[in-house]
Design a protein around this motif. Structure first.
Motif, mmCIF file in Angstrom:
data_model
loop_
_atom_site.group_PDB
_atom_site.id
_atom_site.type_symbol
_atom_site.label_atom_id
_atom_site.label_comp_id
_atom_site.label_asym_id
_atom_site.label_seq_id
_atom_site.Cartn_x
_atom_site.Cartn_y
_atom_site.Cartn_z
ATOM 1 N N ASN A 165 0.898 -1.099 -0.101
ATOM 2 C CA ASN A 165 -0.067 0.015 0.022
ATOM 3 C C ASN A 165 0.918 1.388 0.059
ATOM 4 O O ASN A 165 2.181 1.158 0.099
ATOM 5 C CB ASN A 165 -0.861 -0.031 1.081
ATOM 6 C CG ASN A 165 -0.193 -0.035 2.457
ATOM 7 O OD1 ASN A 165 0.925 0.617 2.534
ATOM 8 N ND2 ASN A 165 -1.047 -0.642 3.692
ATOM 9 N N LYS A 166 0.010 2.375 -0.098
ATOM 10 C CA LYS A 166 1.206 3.557 -0.339
ATOM 11 C C LYS A 166 2.064 3.624 1.037
ATOM 12 O O LYS A 166 3.141 4.092 0.677
ATOM 13 C CB LYS A 166 0.154 4.922 -0.471
ATOM 14 C CG LYS A 166 1.029 6.041 -0.302
ATOM 15 C CD LYS A 166 0.090 7.417 -0.603
ATOM 16 C CE LYS A 166 0.514 8.729 -0.867
ATOM 17 N NZ LYS A 166 2.066 8.743 -0.434
ATOM 18 N N SER A 167 1.357 3.646 2.304
ATOM 19 C CA SER A 167 2.618 3.628 3.381
ATOM 20 C C SER A 167 3.744 2.879 3.060
ATOM 21 O O SER A 167 4.844 3.074 3.714
ATOM 22 C CB SER A 167 1.595 3.351 4.594
ATOM 23 O OG SER A 167 0.686 4.300 4.828
ATOM 24 N N SER A 168 3.442 1.569 2.820
ATOM 25 C CA SER A 168 4.645 0.696 2.750
ATOM 26 C C SER A 168 5.566 1.164 1.508
ATOM 27 O O SER A 168 6.779 1.003 1.971
ATOM 28 C CB SER A 168 4.129 -0.768 2.358
ATOM 29 O OG SER A 168 3.547 -0.835 1.242
ATOM 30 N N TYR A 169 5.255 1.753 0.699
ATOM 31 C CA TYR A 169 5.993 2.313 -0.303
ATOM 32 C C TYR A 169 6.648 3.473 0.155
ATOM 33 O O TYR A 169 8.076 3.683 0.052
ATOM 34 C CB TYR A 169 5.459 2.830 -1.470
ATOM 35 C CG TYR A 169 4.637 1.496 -2.306
ATOM 36 C CD1 TYR A 169 5.658 0.641 -2.851
ATOM 37 C CD2 TYR A 169 3.345 1.616 -2.667
ATOM 38 C CE1 TYR A 169 5.058 -0.646 -3.492
ATOM 39 C CE2 TYR A 169 2.918 0.316 -3.484
ATOM 40 C CZ TYR A 169 3.463 -0.624 -3.977
ATOM 41 O OH TYR A 169 3.393 -1.491 -4.604
#
Length: 186
Positions: free
Chosen positions: A3-7
């Motif tokens: 997800n965006k946070s992981s990226y």
């Protein structure tokens, strides 16, 4: 995929393989190393998601560090849970990790500030006592202990009263309580 946070945490473009298991095209994120909280490299098969997927066991309260550029570190904390098929066999895993770097940094800053205070207080030519909200003694500096000839353990709580003459204990406690409540010197 992530997800965006992981990226954001991993500092990779959206859509890039974030797994430490090579993707179908053989790609693998390699601009960071994954370390245990004691600084040792973690092998891909020992990562929480991979272990949960391979063993079917939950991986709880896991701390890992991501080391970027050979020195900059982000601390992660989280859990990985296995995904089981209809027969109860693992078929994958899902995880949730939080960047706790600022918490780790703040904790380290507090420890350093406490150590600086302790060194200063132990070298000051005055007697220093620290009490908690209930007025119970929780710390004494080295000059206090040297002066009284007692150990920290003996002085803690109300132990310091043992060094006061029995006829003076009630008065000393009353003066201490009054001045402590008023935040006044004594």
């Amino acid at each position: 995929p992530g997800n965006k946070s992981s990226y954001d945490v991993l500092e990779v473009p959206e859509g890039q393989n974030i797994s430490q298991t090579p993707g179908a095209d053989g790609s693998l994120s390699s601009h960071y190393k994954i370390l245990s909280s004691d600084g040792q490299p973690v092998a891909p098969h020992d990562l929480p998601l991979q272990k949960a997927a391979a063993t079917g066991a939950s991986m709880r309260d896991v701390r890992m560090d991501l080391q970027f550029d050979g020195h900059r570190v982000k601390a992660l904390f989280g859990n990985a849970e296995p995904l089981l098929d209809g027969d109860g066999q693992p078929r994958g895993a899902i995880g949730a990790f939080v960047d706790v770097t600022s918490v780790i940094d703040a904790d380290q800053a507090i420890r350093q500030a406490r150590e600086r205070f302790r060194v200063m207080a132990d070298n000051a030519p005055v007697l220093v006592r620290i009490s908690d909200a209930s007025k119970s003694a929780v710390w004494f500096n080295k000059p206090w202990l040297d002066y009284t000839g007692r150990t920290m353990e003996q002085e803690l709580g109300d132990g310091w009263n043992a060094a006061v003459h029995p006829d003076d204990v009630a008065h000393c406690r009353a003066v201490y309580a009054e001045h402590s409540d008023d935040r006044a010197p004594f």
